[in-house]
Design a protein around this motif. Structure first.
Motif, mmCIF file in Angstrom:
data_model
loop_
_atom_site.group_PDB
_atom_site.id
_atom_site.type_symbol
_atom_site.label_atom_id
_atom_site.label_comp_id
_atom_site.label_asym_id
_atom_site.label_seq_id
_atom_site.Cartn_x
_atom_site.Cartn_y
_atom_site.Cartn_z
ATOM 1 N N ASP A 1 1.694 11.056 5.962
ATOM 2 C CA ASP A 1 2.859 10.708 6.775
ATOM 3 C C ASP A 1 3.224 9.245 6.593
ATOM 4 O OD1 ASP A 1 0.900 9.347 8.168
ATOM 5 O OD2 ASP A 1 1.277 10.330 10.099
ATOM 6 N N ASN A 2 2.667 8.592 5.560
ATOM 7 C CA ASN A 2 2.938 7.160 5.362
ATOM 8 C C ASN A 2 3.124 6.793 3.898
ATOM 9 O OD1 ASN A 2 -0.048 6.002 4.552
ATOM 10 N ND2 ASN A 2 -0.243 7.548 6.149
ATOM 11 N N ASP A 3 3.626 7.733 3.091
ATOM 12 C CA ASP A 3 3.843 7.471 1.663
ATOM 13 C C ASP A 3 5.021 6.521 1.455
ATOM 14 O OD1 ASP A 3 1.921 9.488 0.663
ATOM 15 O OD2 ASP A 3 3.338 10.927 1.525
ATOM 16 N N LEU A 4 4.796 5.480 0.673
ATOM 17 C CA LEU A 4 5.872 4.597 0.238
ATOM 18 C C LEU A 4 6.078 4.753 -1.263
ATOM 19 C CD1 LEU A 4 5.183 1.247 2.155
ATOM 20 C CD2 LEU A 4 6.782 3.069 2.763
ATOM 21 N N LEU B 1 -5.974 -4.455 7.880
ATOM 22 C CA LEU B 1 -4.761 -3.784 8.346
ATOM 23 C C LEU B 1 -3.532 -4.486 7.786
ATOM 24 C CD1 LEU B 1 -5.638 -3.095 12.091
ATOM 25 C CD2 LEU B 1 -5.955 -1.602 10.102
ATOM 26 N N PRO B 2 -2.558 -3.730 7.314
ATOM 27 C CA PRO B 2 -1.317 -4.341 6.841
ATOM 28 C C PRO B 2 -0.693 -5.221 7.916
ATOM 29 C CG PRO B 2 -1.417 -2.021 6.243
ATOM 30 C CD PRO B 2 -2.571 -2.266 7.157
ATOM 31 N N ASN B 3 -0.049 -6.300 7.476
ATOM 32 C CA ASN B 3 0.557 -7.235 8.422
ATOM 33 C C ASN B 3 2.073 -7.260 8.370
ATOM 34 O OD1 ASN B 3 1.092 -8.804 6.061
ATOM 35 N ND2 ASN B 3 -0.887 -9.857 6.277
ATOM 36 N N THR B 4 2.660 -6.443 7.495
ATOM 37 C CA THR B 4 4.113 -6.345 7.394
ATOM 38 C C THR B 4 4.472 -4.873 7.286
ATOM 39 O OG1 THR B 4 4.167 -8.457 6.188
ATOM 40 C CG2 THR B 4 6.157 -7.105 6.134
ATOM 41 N N LEU B 5 5.208 -4.359 8.278
ATOM 42 C CA LEU B 5 5.458 -2.920 8.355
ATOM 43 C C LEU B 5 6.808 -2.568 7.739
ATOM 44 C CD1 LEU B 5 4.075 -2.141 11.922
ATOM 45 C CD2 LEU B 5 2.888 -2.213 9.712
ATOM 46 N N VAL B 6 6.816 -1.473 6.980
ATOM 47 C CA VAL B 6 8.004 -1.004 6.287
ATOM 48 C C VAL B 6 8.349 0.381 6.820
ATOM 49 C CG1 VAL B 6 9.019 -0.404 4.059
ATOM 50 C CG2 VAL B 6 7.390 -2.308 4.217
ATOM 51 N N SER B 7 9.346 0.447 7.683
ATOM 52 C CA SER B 7 9.746 1.731 8.258
ATOM 53 C C SER B 7 11.122 2.184 7.768
ATOM 54 C CB SER B 7 9.758 1.645 9.792
ATOM 55 O OG SER B 7 10.594 0.597 10.227
ATOM 56 N N PRO C 1 0.906 -11.463 2.264
ATOM 57 C CA PRO C 1 1.578 -10.352 2.959
ATOM 58 C C PRO C 1 1.035 -9.019 2.437
ATOM 59 C CG PRO C 1 3.175 -11.930 2.066
ATOM 60 C CD PRO C 1 1.855 -12.265 1.458
ATOM 61 N N VAL C 2 0.786 -8.083 3.360
ATOM 62 C CA VAL C 2 0.332 -6.734 3.006
ATOM 63 C C VAL C 2 1.309 -5.761 3.651
ATOM 64 C CG1 VAL C 2 -1.535 -5.050 3.086
ATOM 65 C CG2 VAL C 2 -2.073 -7.498 2.920
ATOM 66 N N LEU C 3 2.125 -5.117 2.838
ATOM 67 C CA LEU C 3 3.175 -4.230 3.321
ATOM 68 C C LEU C 3 2.684 -2.789 3.323
ATOM 69 C CD1 LEU C 3 4.660 -6.833 2.324
ATOM 70 C CD2 LEU C 3 6.625 -5.370 1.782
ATOM 71 N N ALA C 4 3.083 -2.043 4.361
ATOM 72 C CA ALA C 4 2.746 -0.622 4.440
ATOM 73 C C ALA C 4 3.619 0.019 5.512
ATOM 74 C CB ALA C 4 1.270 -0.420 4.775
ATOM 75 N N LEU D 1 0.855 -1.189 0.000
ATOM 76 C CA LEU D 1 0.000 0.000 0.000
ATOM 77 C C LEU D 1 0.887 1.235 0.000
ATOM 78 C CD1 LEU D 1 -2.665 -1.066 2.672
ATOM 79 C CD2 LEU D 1 -2.745 -1.370 0.183
ATOM 80 N N THR D 2 0.728 2.088 -1.012
ATOM 81 C CA THR D 2 1.554 3.293 -1.065
ATOM 82 C C THR D 2 1.179 4.292 0.014
ATOM 83 O OG1 THR D 2 0.089 4.383 -2.674
ATOM 84 C CG2 THR D 2 1.931 3.056 -3.548
ATOM 85 N N HIS D 3 -0.077 4.247 0.479
ATOM 86 C CA HIS D 3 -0.505 5.078 1.600
ATOM 87 C C HIS D 3 -1.909 4.659 1.999
ATOM 88 C CE1 HIS D 3 -2.071 7.205 -1.918
ATOM 89 N NE2 HIS D 3 -2.862 7.931 -1.149
ATOM 90 N N SER D 4 -2.436 5.321 3.012
ATOM 91 C CA SER D 4 -3.637 4.832 3.683
ATOM 92 C C SER D 4 -4.951 5.274 3.065
ATOM 93 C CB SER D 4 -3.622 5.298 5.150
ATOM 94 O OG SER D 4 -3.529 6.725 5.223
ATOM 95 N N HIS D 5 -4.980 6.206 2.147
ATOM 96 C CA HIS D 5 -6.242 6.759 1.665
ATOM 97 C C HIS D 5 -7.123 5.681 1.040
ATOM 98 C CE1 HIS D 5 -4.549 11.122 1.562
ATOM 99 N NE2 HIS D 5 -4.890 10.716 2.777
ATOM 100 N N PHE D 6 -8.422 5.862 1.169
ATOM 101 C CA PHE D 6 -9.382 4.809 0.856
ATOM 102 C C PHE D 6 -9.222 4.232 -0.546
ATOM 103 C CE2 PHE D 6 -11.724 7.693 -1.768
ATOM 104 C CZ PHE D 6 -12.651 6.940 -2.486
ATOM 105 N N ASP D 7 -8.978 5.109 -1.530
ATOM 106 C CA ASP D 7 -8.940 4.657 -2.920
ATOM 107 C C ASP D 7 -7.729 3.788 -3.228
ATOM 108 O OD1 ASP D 7 -7.713 7.126 -2.347
ATOM 109 O OD2 ASP D 7 -7.741 7.776 -4.429
#
Length: 274
Positions: free
Chosen positions: A156-159, A127-133, A82-85, A64-70
């Motif tokens: 604040d969460n753009d990938l 909810l994402p299950n793999t976090l990318v910080s 796996p869902v990375l965010a 997910l590049t970011h959290s917005h609904f679309d």
């Protein structure tokens, strides 16, 4: 649901949706594929998952590049996987998803499109299950995808995702084509810095896939960086009293509504762009 494919490089595809001018991505390797964003509700997510399956049967990972609904509400259709965010994406989905559902279902109701409104209301938030910080890579077999974060920008969460062997970058909504950048909830003061970071991943032939609109090149991204920086400078002059709001609206590279939203973010209580 009107949509079409663009193949921007060998095994790198963009699904272009007429609704919201949305761009979703697919990167295919030898052993697996990577899905970039999942659409705005479970109905669109299911269509998107089916479209991916018509291209490849390989197991998928979602980013997910970011959290917005679309970009994130269609994830249910891809599970289990796996869902990375970014960690802040999880926070935003937990805190803001109910409000986003209300806001956008009301929008589509007002637009006389009850089927989309109902789909958004019925969506189960995943909810994402793999976090990318920090910088990470995903190995698809014969193809590596790099994932990076360049600080506060559209959210604040753009990938940002880079496919080095194909010279393609997926920018999410850090880059918009066909419409001004979306400033509500954004961080305009640091957005140009985030785009400067993105530009370090590009060369003269790089294809940059924005979150909305047709693919662009690095020169387009640099112009958008400069335009956002110009609005930041105008807002600073407005706060200092050296120009009027009318001056800002006249000189801004963006339409008045987008400029007002950017100024609202830049001249809030803490003046930090939050």
């Amino acid at each position: 649901m009107s949509a079409r494919w663009i193949e921007v490089a060998d095994g790198v595809h963009v699904r272009r949706y007429e609704e919201l001018d949305l761009s979703l991505g697919l990167v295919v390797g030898d052993d697996a594929c990577l899905v970039v964003d999942t659409g705005g509700d479970e109905v669109q997510g299911a269509e998107w998952a089916s479209a991916v399956r018509r291209v490849t049967p390989l197991p998928w990972t979602v980013v997910l590049t970011h959290s917005h609904f679309d970009h994130s509400f269609g994830t249910q259709a891809f599970l289990p996987c796996p869902v990375l965010a970014h960690p802040n994406c999880v926070d935003e989905l937990v805190i803001e998803s109910a409000e986003e559902k209300d806001k956008w279902s009301a929008y589509y109701t007002d637009q006389k499109r009850p089927e989309i409104a109902a789909a958004i209301r019925a969506t189960r938030i995943v909810l994402p299950n793999t976090l990318v910080s920090e910088r990470t890579t995903v190995d698809l077999g014969g193809r590596i995808v790099e994932i990076e974060q360049f600080g506060l920008g559209h959210t604040d969460n753009d990938l940002v995702l880079r496919v080095p062997d194909a010279d393609v970058v997926f920018a999410g909504d850090l880059v918009e084509n066909g419409a001004p950048p979306s400033f509500p909830g954004s961080f305009p003061a640091s957005w140009p810095t985030a785009l400067a970071g993105l530009l370090t991943l590009t060369g003269p032939d790089t294809v940059v896939v924005p979150g909305h609109g047709e693919p662009v090149d690095a020169a387009f991204v640099d112009r958008q960086r400069a335009d956002i920086a110009a609005v930041v400078e105008l807002a600073a002059a407005f706060v200092a009293g050296s120009v009027t709001l009318e001056d800002v609206l006249r000189d801004s590279p963006f339409p008045a509504e987008a400029t007002r939203r950017a100024i609202g973010r830049l001249t809030g209580r803490n003046r930090s762009g939050r």
